[in-house]
Design a protein around this motif. Structure first.
Motif, PDB file in Angstrom:
ATOM      1  N   UNK A  73       0.828  -1.195   0.000  1.00  0.00           N
ATOM      2  CA  UNK A  73       0.000   0.000   0.000  1.00  0.00           C
ATOM      3  C   UNK A  73       0.863   1.245   0.000  1.00  0.00           C
ATOM      4  N   UNK A  74       0.383   2.299  -0.644  1.00  0.00           N
ATOM      5  CA  UNK A  74       1.111   3.568  -0.673  1.00  0.00           C
ATOM      6  C   UNK A  74       0.117   4.712  -0.792  1.00  0.00           C
ATOM      7  N   UNK A  75       0.550   5.887  -0.350  1.00  0.00           N
ATOM      8  CA  UNK A  75      -0.213   7.118  -0.539  1.00  0.00           C
ATOM      9  C   UNK A  75       0.679   8.108  -1.274  1.00  0.00           C
ATOM     10  N   UNK A  76       0.091   8.833  -2.222  1.00  0.00           N
ATOM     11  CA  UNK A  76       0.883   9.838  -2.939  1.00  0.00           C
ATOM     12  C   UNK A  76       0.133  11.167  -2.931  1.00  0.00           C
ATOM     13  N   UNK A  77       0.877  12.236  -2.640  1.00  0.00           N
ATOM     14  CA  UNK A  77       0.290  13.571  -2.629  1.00  0.00           C
ATOM     15  C   UNK A  77       0.263  14.177  -4.029  1.00  0.00           C
ATOM     16  N   UNK A  78       1.168  13.740  -4.890  1.00  0.00           N
ATOM     17  CA  UNK A  78       1.267  14.281  -6.255  1.00  0.00           C
ATOM     18  C   UNK A  78       1.278  13.113  -7.236  1.00  0.00           C
ATOM     19  N   UNK A  79       0.300  13.068  -8.119  1.00  0.00           N
ATOM     20  CA  UNK A  79       0.214  11.978  -9.092  1.00  0.00           C
ATOM     21  C   UNK A  79       0.987  12.351 -10.350  1.00  0.00           C
TER      22      UNK A  79
END
Length: 350
Positions: A73-79
């Motif tokens: 799992x990961x979270x990204x602020x900028x795609x």
């Protein structure tokens, strides 16, 4: 967190102002699952999941019950390409550098740019059409006079990324045909999301979702051990399949056996180049197939089908897992029963 969870991997990156931009994590069970089922991976950042408007980007596969399984799992602020490149590279680090056979994504420009920068051997796919592709494509091009249009030529040149007919040589190529697997997984996780929640709340909800996913897998594993599927033909090959395949895989295998009995008939044998040749008639598809018989040909043909379609044995999950230091983590598959019960209750009330 990692101290109390054998095999846990975690990393993160920050923006220039010091704010968290890219956390990524995978526990021992997820990493063990990847070591078994990680040949086919779907990646799809489709929605924001917390009040910081960060996109949740799970890496998803298919297990021996033909159900979704989360590897990372990961979270990204900028795609953007840089963010996806970082996430892809750290996901490989979490999985010991083992690349999947293929990765399927949407056509986001940042993803398309990042994938070849990180994955050197994995084939990248992003959409699937029907078989008989080349002839149909040419026919459509002539009919609508679009063969010379740049977009039309470009899409044909990239057909190995998105046409199922051009992925028959790829192991596990038939496991996932579109991003539908990731979309289904995102729908599953949305049951646990709160867009106004903090990162801590998201991780707690993520753990609850993972516990339920793994509880379901354990329940299915238990069913494989203590129950037997119903045999319909009593052929030796079907009986053997019931013994070695998970119930879900056996259902698909059984349908193939029944289909061959009902619709496929041999039309005689001949010899060619010292090989025995039989013509097999598929009445349902109105086709004839010439089969050249030699030693072990049946085993080799079935092996190819199994590798393409993702046919696993029921004990596929029984493999060793190692922690970040390369030492065997013997208890990564231990989930506290009380924790499972609480997680299931949590999912039922949300």
């Amino acid at each position: 967190m990692a101290v109390n969870r054998p095999g846990f991997f975690f990393d993160y990156d920050v923006d220039s102002d010091g704010s968290l931009s890219k956390p990524i994590w995978a526990d021992g069970i997820a990493r063990r699952n990847y070591s078994v089922f990680g040949d086919a991976v779907s990646f799809d950042p489709t929605y924001s999941t917390n009040k910081y408007d960060m996109a949740f980007t799970p890496f998803t596969g298919v297990n021996h019950h033909k159900r979704s399984v989360t590897f990372c799992g990961a979270l990204v602020a900028h795609e953007d390409a840089d963010s996806f490149k970082w996430v892809f590279s750290r996901s490989l680090a979490a999985m010991g550098g083992k690349e999947p056979k293929y990765i399927i994504t949407d056509q986001d420009p940042g993803i398309l740019k990042a994938v070849p920068l990180v994955f050197k051997t994995a084939r990248h796919r992003y959409y699937i059409k029907a078989t008989e592709f080349d002839a149909k494509w040419e026919e459509i091009g002539r009919e609508h006079t679009v063969n010379n249009i740049d977009w039309f030529k470009e899409m044909y040149a990239k057909r190995k990324h998105w046409v199922m007919a051009h992925c028959r040589d790829l192991e596990m190529g038939g496991v996932m045909w579109t991003t539908q697997r990731s979309e289904s997984e995102n729908s599953f996780f949305k049951r646990f999301e709160s867009k106004s929640g903090t990162l801590v709340e998201f991780l707690l909800r993520f753990d609850s979702a993972m516990d339920q996913q793994r509880h379901t897998q354990k329940k299915l594993d238990n069913g494989n051990i203590h129950t037997s599927p119903k045999i319909s033909t009593h052929l030796a090959i079907e009986v053997h399949g019931a013994q070695v395949y998970s119930h879900k895989v056996f259902e698909e295998f059984q349908e193939e056996v029944k289909y061959s009995i009902d619709t496929c008939k041999s039309r005689g044998f001949s010899e060619a180049d010292s090989l025995e040749v039989t013509t097999l008639r598929d009445a349902n598809r109105d086709r004839n197939y010439q089969i050249h018989l030699k030693q072990l040909v049946a085993a080799e043909c079935f092996k190819g089908k199994a590798l393409y379609a993702g046919i696993w044995c029921k004990d596929a999950i029984h493999t060793k897992m190692f922690d970040c230091n390369g030492e065997e983590a013997a208890d990564v598959d231990i989930i506290d029963g009380k924790q499972i019960a609480m997680s299931v209750m949590w999912s039922e009330i949300h």
